[in-house]
Design a protein around this motif. Structure first.
Motif, PDB file in Angstrom:
ATOM      1  N   PRO A   1       0.819  -1.221   0.000  1.00  0.00           N
ATOM      2  CA  PRO A   1       0.000   0.000   0.000  1.00  0.00           C
ATOM      3  C   PRO A   1       0.850   1.266   0.000  1.00  0.00           C
ATOM      4  CG  PRO A   1      -0.037  -1.075   2.148  1.00  0.00           C
ATOM      5  CD  PRO A   1       0.641  -2.023   1.226  1.00  0.00           C
ATOM      6  N   ALA A   2       0.435   2.228  -0.797  1.00  0.00           N
ATOM      7  CA  ALA A   2       1.147   3.507  -0.882  1.00  0.00           C
ATOM      8  C   ALA A   2       1.057   4.275   0.429  1.00  0.00           C
ATOM      9  CB  ALA A   2       0.587   4.338  -2.027  1.00  0.00           C
ATOM     10  N   ASP A   3      -0.043   4.038   1.174  1.00  0.00           N
ATOM     11  CA  ASP A   3      -0.258   4.775   2.416  1.00  0.00           C
ATOM     12  C   ASP A   3       0.116   3.944   3.643  1.00  0.00           C
ATOM     13  OD1 ASP A   3      -2.239   2.906   2.093  1.00  0.00           O
ATOM     14  OD2 ASP A   3      -3.862   4.192   2.832  1.00  0.00           O
ATOM     15  N   PHE A   4       1.087   3.050   3.496  1.00  0.00           N
ATOM     16  CA  PHE A   4       1.453   2.143   4.588  1.00  0.00           C
ATOM     17  C   PHE A   4       1.860   2.931   5.834  1.00  0.00           C
ATOM     18  CE2 PHE A   4       4.266  -0.342   7.187  1.00  0.00           C
ATOM     19  CZ  PHE A   4       3.704  -1.606   7.179  1.00  0.00           C
ATOM     20  N   GLN A   5       1.275   2.511   6.980  1.00  0.00           N
ATOM     21  CA  GLN A   5       1.637   3.119   8.261  1.00  0.00           C
ATOM     22  C   GLN A   5       2.078   2.074   9.282  1.00  0.00           C
ATOM     23  OE1 GLN A   5      -1.179   6.093   9.744  1.00  0.00           O
ATOM     24  NE2 GLN A   5      -2.013   6.284   7.675  1.00  0.00           N
ATOM     25  N   ALA A   6       1.359   0.965   9.347  1.00  0.00           N
ATOM     26  CA  ALA A   6       1.701  -0.091  10.297  1.00  0.00           C
ATOM     27  C   ALA A   6       1.100  -1.402   9.803  1.00  0.00           C
ATOM     28  CB  ALA A   6       1.175   0.237  11.696  1.00  0.00           C
ATOM     29  N   VAL A   7       1.764  -2.502  10.114  1.00  0.00           N
ATOM     30  CA  VAL A   7       1.294  -3.810   9.658  1.00  0.00           C
ATOM     31  C   VAL A   7      -0.113  -4.087  10.166  1.00  0.00           C
ATOM     32  CG1 VAL A   7       1.661  -6.303   9.846  1.00  0.00           C
ATOM     33  CG2 VAL A   7       3.615  -4.774   9.442  1.00  0.00           C
ATOM     34  N   GLY A   8      -0.354  -3.826  11.449  1.00  0.00           N
ATOM     35  CA  GLY A   8      -1.626  -4.167  12.058  1.00  0.00           C
ATOM     36  C   GLY A   8      -2.826  -3.469  11.454  1.00  0.00           C
ATOM     37  N   LEU A   9      -2.620  -2.335  10.800  1.00  0.00           N
ATOM     38  CA  LEU A   9      -3.730  -1.608  10.190  1.00  0.00           C
ATOM     39  C   LEU A   9      -4.290  -2.319   8.966  1.00  0.00           C
ATOM     40  CD1 LEU A   9      -2.474   2.094  10.419  1.00  0.00           C
ATOM     41  CD2 LEU A   9      -4.073   0.891  11.929  1.00  0.00           C
ATOM     42  N   HIS A  10      -3.601  -3.335   8.491  1.00  0.00           N
ATOM     43  CA  HIS A  10      -4.053  -4.076   7.317  1.00  0.00           C
ATOM     44  C   HIS A  10      -4.698  -5.417   7.692  1.00  0.00           C
ATOM     45  CE1 HIS A  10      -2.203  -1.163   4.627  1.00  0.00           C
ATOM     46  NE2 HIS A  10      -1.260  -1.091   5.540  1.00  0.00           N
ATOM     47  N   TYR A  11      -5.014  -5.570   8.987  1.00  0.00           N
ATOM     48  CA  TYR A  11      -5.715  -6.743   9.510  1.00  0.00           C
ATOM     49  C   TYR A  11      -6.921  -6.286  10.313  1.00  0.00           C
ATOM     50  CZ  TYR A  11      -1.632  -9.754   8.568  1.00  0.00           C
ATOM     51  OH  TYR A  11      -0.613 -10.459   7.974  1.00  0.00           O
ATOM     52  N   ARG A  12      -8.055  -6.972  10.124  1.00  0.00           N
ATOM     53  CA  ARG A  12      -9.221  -6.667  10.959  1.00  0.00           C
ATOM     54  C   ARG A  12      -9.001  -7.159  12.390  1.00  0.00           C
ATOM     55  NH1 ARG A  12     -11.641  -8.107   5.984  1.00  0.00           N
ATOM     56  NH2 ARG A  12     -12.667  -6.314   5.008  1.00  0.00           N
ATOM     57  N   ARG A  13      -8.341  -8.297  12.520  1.00  0.00           N
ATOM     58  CA  ARG A  13      -7.995  -8.840  13.844  1.00  0.00           C
ATOM     59  C   ARG A  13      -6.488  -9.061  13.861  1.00  0.00           C
ATOM     60  NH1 ARG A  13     -12.537 -11.368  12.266  1.00  0.00           N
ATOM     61  NH2 ARG A  13     -11.416 -13.219  11.524  1.00  0.00           N
ATOM     62  N   PHE A  14      -5.816  -8.402  14.814  1.00  0.00           N
ATOM     63  CA  PHE A  14      -4.358  -8.450  14.850  1.00  0.00           C
ATOM     64  C   PHE A  14      -3.883  -8.481  16.301  1.00  0.00           C
ATOM     65  CE2 PHE A  14      -0.027  -6.648  14.123  1.00  0.00           C
ATOM     66  CZ  PHE A  14       0.398  -7.531  13.151  1.00  0.00           C
ATOM     67  N   GLY A  15      -4.455  -9.430  17.054  1.00  0.00           N
ATOM     68  CA  GLY A  15      -4.080  -9.544  18.461  1.00  0.00           C
ATOM     69  C   GLY A  15      -2.700 -10.154  18.635  1.00  0.00           C
ATOM     70  N   GLN A  16      -2.190 -10.073  19.854  1.00  0.00           N
ATOM     71  CA  GLN A  16      -0.913 -10.683  20.180  1.00  0.00           C
ATOM     72  C   GLN A  16      -0.996 -12.195  20.017  1.00  0.00           C
ATOM     73  OE1 GLN A  16       2.044  -9.464  21.214  1.00  0.00           O
ATOM     74  NE2 GLN A  16       1.603  -7.313  21.623  1.00  0.00           N
ATOM     75  N   VAL A  17       0.070 -12.802  19.523  1.00  0.00           N
ATOM     76  CA  VAL A  17       0.175 -14.260  19.447  1.00  0.00           C
ATOM     77  C   VAL A  17       0.949 -14.720  20.673  1.00  0.00           C
ATOM     78  CG1 VAL A  17       1.022 -16.224  18.115  1.00  0.00           C
ATOM     79  CG2 VAL A  17       0.122 -14.206  16.930  1.00  0.00           C
ATOM     80  N   SER A  18       0.341 -15.574  21.480  1.00  0.00           N
ATOM     81  CA  SER A  18       0.960 -15.992  22.738  1.00  0.00           C
ATOM     82  C   SER A  18       1.982 -17.110  22.513  1.00  0.00           C
ATOM     83  CB  SER A  18      -0.116 -16.486  23.711  1.00  0.00           C
ATOM     84  OG  SER A  18      -0.674 -17.715  23.247  1.00  0.00           O
ATOM     85  N   ASP A  19       2.799 -17.335  23.534  1.00  0.00           N
ATOM     86  CA  ASP A  19       3.747 -18.449  23.493  1.00  0.00           C
ATOM     87  C   ASP A  19       3.007 -19.775  23.314  1.00  0.00           C
ATOM     88  OD1 ASP A  19       5.963 -16.813  23.850  1.00  0.00           O
ATOM     89  OD2 ASP A  19       5.888 -16.963  26.030  1.00  0.00           O
TER      90      ASP A  19
END
Length: 216
Positions: free
Chosen positions: A184-202
């Motif tokens: 994306p030309a307007d890239f700001q952060a990876v998480g903004l391109h996911y509807r759900r982007f929670g932490q992945v636990s151990d």
């Protein structure tokens, strides 16, 4: 703006693109933690083993948040340094020996936590497909790709769902092939391109690796 539902959705879409490219004798290497749920569908689509590629930042003395380099998992681990920062600081690689020893143990501890002492999958002569959930600055991926060469893969591929175009351009010389679904030309952060982007636990990382084992 193009959106992925979650990391699994991104992984399934990425798996289609990587499978079409037909990597020879592939091993899929996920950058934990976020890269693991993306990498699992890729490994399944390729009928390839899934492993982790563990990277730890090497910080500047007295300013540890500033990366002087990174330590990339291997036998032995491979230290990759930012030559410009070392030159400006007047430090040498030997000045980081204590940190390298510490990071080596951290990598071993994380492998035990997530993989229960499972040895890294051999890469000699194979296609190493490095997968993450996205790239922002590219610092970790740059170190991973650079250090990976010491393990003797025939080819190194980078596969990610989303990244800024300028970062990808900077990384292309380090990989034999780059696959990215969205720049994306307007890239700001990876998480903004996911509807759900929670932490992945151990626990999730360990479970996803076990799911891969159950498919073999």
């Amino acid at each position: 703006m193009f959106m992925f539902s979650d990391r699994t959705d991104a992984g399934e879409r990425l798996a289609e693109a990587v499978a079409k490219a037909e990597p020879a004798d592939p091993v899929v290497l996920a950058l934990p933690r976020g890269g693991v749920p993306v990498a699992l569908p890729v490994a399944r689509a390729l009928d390839a083993p899934l492993d982790l590629l563990l990277v730890r930042k090497i910080g500047m003395p007295g300013q540890l948040e500033l990366a002087a380099g990174a330590l990339v998992e291997g036998d032995p681990p491979e230290a990759v340094y930012n030559a410009g920062i070392l030159r400006l600081s007047g430090l040498s690689e030997d000045d980081f020996a204590g940190q390298v020893a510490e990071k080596t143990e951290e990598i071993a501890e994380r492998r035990r936590l997530w993989l229960e002492d499972r040895a890294p999958v051999p890469l000699e002569g194979r296609t190493a497909v490095v997968v993450d959930d996205g790239i922002a600055t590219g610092a970790t991926v740059r170190a991973a790709l650079s250090g990976l060469r010491a393990r003797g893969p025939a080819s190194v591929w980078l596969a990610v769902p989303v990244a800024p175009a300028d970062t990808l351009r900077a990384l292309r010389p380090l990989a034999d092939r780059v696959i990215c679904l969205s720049t994306p030309a307007d890239f700001q952060a990876v998480g903004l391109h996911y509807r759900r982007f929670g932490q992945v636990s151990d626990a999730e990382v360990a479970e996803l690796i076990r799911q891969d084992d159950s498919e073999e």
